[in-house]
Motif scaffolding. Sequence first.
Motif, short mmCIF file in Angstrom:
data_model
loop_
_atom_site.label_atom_id
_atom_site.label_comp_id
_atom_site.label_asym_id
_atom_site.label_seq_id
_atom_site.Cartn_x
_atom_site.Cartn_y
_atom_site.Cartn_z
N UNK A 1 -5.52 7.28 -7.08
CA UNK A 1 -4.16 7.69 -6.69
C UNK A 1 -4.32 8.72 -5.58
N UNK A 2 -3.88 8.38 -4.39
CA UNK A 2 -3.98 9.30 -3.26
C UNK A 2 -2.70 10.12 -3.16
N UNK A 3 -2.83 11.44 -3.30
CA UNK A 3 -1.68 12.35 -3.21
C UNK A 3 -1.79 13.09 -1.88
N UNK B 1 10.12 19.91 1.00
CA UNK B 1 8.68 20.04 0.80
C UNK B 1 8.15 18.94 -0.10
N UNK B 2 8.96 18.54 -1.12
CA UNK B 2 8.54 17.46 -1.99
C UNK B 2 8.54 16.12 -1.26
N UNK B 3 9.46 15.96 -0.33
CA UNK B 3 9.53 14.69 0.39
C UNK B 3 8.33 14.49 1.29
N UNK B 4 7.61 15.53 1.62
CA UNK B 4 6.41 15.41 2.44
C UNK B 4 5.23 14.91 1.64
N UNK B 5 5.26 15.05 0.32
CA UNK B 5 4.16 14.60 -0.51
C UNK B 5 4.30 13.11 -0.76
N UNK B 6 3.26 12.35 -0.42
CA UNK B 6 3.28 10.90 -0.61
C UNK B 6 2.21 10.51 -1.63
N UNK B 7 2.61 9.80 -2.67
CA UNK B 7 1.69 9.36 -3.72
C UNK B 7 1.49 7.85 -3.59
N UNK B 8 0.22 7.44 -3.40
CA UNK B 8 -0.10 6.03 -3.19
C UNK B 8 -1.22 5.60 -4.10
N UNK C 1 -26.30 7.23 -3.82
CA UNK C 1 -25.68 7.06 -2.50
C UNK C 1 -24.71 5.89 -2.61
N UNK C 2 -23.46 6.10 -2.21
CA UNK C 2 -22.44 5.08 -2.31
C UNK C 2 -21.88 4.76 -0.93
N UNK C 3 -21.71 3.48 -0.69
CA UNK C 3 -21.02 3.04 0.52
C UNK C 3 -20.03 1.96 0.11
N UNK C 4 -18.78 2.11 0.52
CA UNK C 4 -17.79 1.17 0.04
C UNK C 4 -16.48 1.26 0.78
N UNK C 5 -15.50 0.54 0.24
CA UNK C 5 -14.17 0.48 0.82
C UNK C 5 -13.14 0.80 -0.26
N UNK C 6 -11.98 1.22 0.18
CA UNK C 6 -10.84 1.40 -0.72
C UNK C 6 -9.59 0.98 0.02
N UNK C 7 -8.55 0.72 -0.77
CA UNK C 7 -7.28 0.34 -0.16
C UNK C 7 -6.16 1.03 -0.93
N UNK C 8 -5.31 1.74 -0.22
CA UNK C 8 -4.15 2.38 -0.83
C UNK C 8 -2.90 1.60 -0.46
N UNK C 9 -2.08 1.31 -1.46
CA UNK C 9 -0.85 0.56 -1.25
C UNK C 9 0.22 1.48 -0.68
N UNK C 10 0.93 1.00 0.29
CA UNK C 10 1.98 1.81 0.90
C UNK C 10 3.16 1.93 -0.05
N UNK C 11 3.66 3.16 -0.17
CA UNK C 11 4.84 3.41 -1.00
C UNK C 11 5.94 3.97 -0.14
N UNK C 12 7.16 3.74 -0.57
CA UNK C 12 8.30 4.24 0.20
C UNK C 12 8.53 5.73 -0.06
N UNK D 1 -4.09 1.40 5.57
CA UNK D 1 -4.48 1.87 4.24
C UNK D 1 -5.89 1.52 3.83
N UNK D 2 -6.61 0.76 4.64
CA UNK D 2 -8.00 0.41 4.34
C UNK D 2 -8.92 1.56 4.76
N UNK D 3 -9.80 1.97 3.84
CA UNK D 3 -10.68 3.11 4.07
C UNK D 3 -12.13 2.70 3.88
N UNK D 4 -13.00 3.17 4.78
CA UNK D 4 -14.45 2.98 4.67
C UNK D 4 -15.08 4.34 4.42
N UNK D 5 -15.95 4.43 3.39
CA UNK D 5 -16.51 5.73 3.02
C UNK D 5 -17.99 5.63 2.68
#
Length: 199
Positions: free
Chosen positions: A55-57, A18-25, A188-199, A152-156
């Motif tokens: 930090x995306x969990x 179950x812990x291995x399914x959680x990815x922290x980026x 009102x916010x419009x922007x981008x984010x990027x999460x780094x890939x982790x192993x 990993x690029x996000x538009x929001x």
Amino acid sequence: MKKITLIAFVLFIGIQSSQSQVRVSPGLRGGLNVSTLTNIDDNNSKTDFYVGGLVNIKFNKFFSLQPEITYSRQGDEGREYFGNGNNYRYVKYELNYITLGAVAKFNFNGGGFHLLAGPSLDLKVGDNYINSNPEDFDLAIVGGIGYTLPNGLTFEARIKQGLVDIYGYDYYDNDGYYTNDAILNQVFQIGVSYTFKTK
């Protein structure tokens, strides 16, 4: 004894899986703010920026929790009177915050589209008000929608609604001042984010 050992082993394997399914980026975010203050006559919105980290969990393909720290430049464009009081000019009023927040992200069918919502605590780090002293903090709620690409690029796009009257008025002690007259941050916010890939 063997049964207890077997049960403990199965539980251990279950916890590990179950812990291995959680990815922290970790990641970065930034974009455009279009901000205003509610219940002020003849004011205009102000355009500025926000920038920060996250930090995306990711718990599974449908749900993730994202703590964030952001520098957010807010405020509005309002009238400043001078001379005999009949002359005025529009001034960009600045309310700059360090925002500590966390949004829950719900992915549609486990894909890239997601809804997000969550609270934030905004700590004021600067303003350019002369005749008044805005509150040092704000509480806000955030809601929005976004799309994350596989890289990993996000538009929001988000709406951020403040909950604290920035002038700290006491609605019961001021004649003619009611709750719906509260002067609140609205962004009102419009922007981008990027999460780094982790192993």
